[in-house]
Design an enzyme around this catalytic site. Sequence first.
Site, PDB file in Angstrom:
ATOM      1  N   CYS A 104       4.250  -3.757 -17.875  1.00 14.08           N
ATOM      2  CA  CYS A 104       3.751  -4.453 -19.060  1.00 14.08           C
ATOM      3  C   CYS A 104       4.517  -5.761 -19.222  1.00 14.08           C
ATOM      4  O   CYS A 104       5.744  -5.753 -19.324  1.00 14.08           O
ATOM      5  CB  CYS A 104       3.956  -3.576 -20.301  1.00 14.08           C
ATOM      6  SG  CYS A 104       3.495  -4.423 -21.829  1.00 14.08           S
ATOM      7  N   ASN A 123       0.273  -7.153  17.872  1.00 10.48           N
ATOM      8  CA  ASN A 123      -0.764  -7.679  16.980  1.00 10.48           C
ATOM      9  C   ASN A 123      -2.067  -7.828  17.759  1.00 10.48           C
ATOM     10  O   ASN A 123      -2.049  -8.131  18.944  1.00 10.48           O
ATOM     11  CB  ASN A 123      -0.329  -9.047  16.418  1.00 10.48           C
ATOM     12  CG  ASN A 123      -1.100  -9.436  15.172  1.00 10.48           C
ATOM     13  OD1 ASN A 123      -1.207  -8.648  14.227  1.00 10.48           O
ATOM     14  ND2 ASN A 123      -1.658 -10.630  15.157  1.00 10.48           N
ATOM     15  N   HIS A 162       6.134  -8.342  -1.070  1.00 10.18           N
ATOM     16  CA  HIS A 162       5.020  -8.708  -1.956  1.00 10.18           C
ATOM     17  C   HIS A 162       4.816  -7.686  -3.069  1.00 10.18           C
ATOM     18  O   HIS A 162       3.745  -7.603  -3.651  1.00 10.18           O
ATOM     19  CB  HIS A 162       3.716  -8.859  -1.161  1.00 10.18           C
ATOM     20  CG  HIS A 162       3.683 -10.090  -0.298  1.00 10.18           C
ATOM     21  ND1 HIS A 162       2.726 -10.299   0.664  1.00 10.18           N
ATOM     22  CD2 HIS A 162       4.495 -11.169  -0.242  1.00 10.18           C
ATOM     23  CE1 HIS A 162       2.953 -11.455   1.268  1.00 10.18           C
ATOM     24  NE2 HIS A 162       4.019 -12.000   0.739  1.00 10.18           N
ATOM     25  N   ASP A 208       0.787  -1.246   0.000  1.00 11.61           N
ATOM     26  CA  ASP A 208       0.000   0.000   0.000  1.00 11.61           C
ATOM     27  C   ASP A 208       0.816   1.292   0.000  1.00 11.61           C
ATOM     28  O   ASP A 208       0.242   2.374  -0.018  1.00 11.61           O
ATOM     29  CB  ASP A 208      -0.982  -0.011   1.179  1.00 11.61           C
ATOM     30  CG  ASP A 208      -0.283  -0.240   2.519  1.00 11.61           C
ATOM     31  OD1 ASP A 208       0.879   0.184   2.684  1.00 11.61           O
ATOM     32  OD2 ASP A 208      -0.915  -0.839   3.407  1.00 11.61           O
TER      33      ASP A 208
END
Length: 244
Positions: free
Chosen positions: A124, A214, A116, A101
């Site tokens: 392309c 977490n 990731h 993000d």
Amino acid sequence: MPDRLARLIRERQPCVALTGAGISTESGIPDFRSPGGIWDQYDPMEYATIEAFRRDPVKVWEFYAKRLDVLREAEPNPAHLALAELERRGLLEAVITQNIDRLHELAGSEDVVEVHGSIRTSVCLSCGATATFDEVVELLVDEPAPACPRCGAILKPGVVMFGELLPPVEIDRAYELARRARLLLVVGSSLEVYPAAFFPLETLAAGGELAIVNRDPTMLDSRASVVLSGSAGEVLTAAVESLR
Ligand SMILES: [Zn+2]
């Protein structure tokens, strides 16, 4: 408890952060894997695999265009800002992130290892040309899928899709950072998905310690030196405050 985290950060350098979807939920970006998440509405096999993209890129872009709308509006939250502040103070070497993000970068973090990929660029697959996030957003105003400005093929989002290899340079760097870290600060990762689950094990095997922030328990809580289960933004802001 944020005091204890602050002490660990000060005493155990170098410190490296590992972040997952949980750090961005406070910025309004849903965790796709949680119940009620986007994978309940979109079958990942239809929308998030490289095979699906090669078969029907326009269909995959229907899904990505929705994600881009959310990402375009999202801003870094106090957890991202706290990690950027730690880096500025020389107390955080780098951020390894599973997120695509860009929010660490927008918060001011300079050394971010994106295992990731990122929504920052699209590429392309035919000719190798790239387009920026803003260019893709612009193209999507008129078309359901962005075409390569050079050859006209449909661009692929610069995120790692299921069935694609993880970026080798970033993965190598992440492993190296995890091994060198005397403290790995895990934020918002359930540590269930490869490769994130492996980095803390590298740190522990090399004699480093873990701190985990977490909302839910993780597999490695029992091996962490400190586990904090509140809001990542609140916990990290408090830790940075007590480091002043
Ligand atoms: Zn092209």
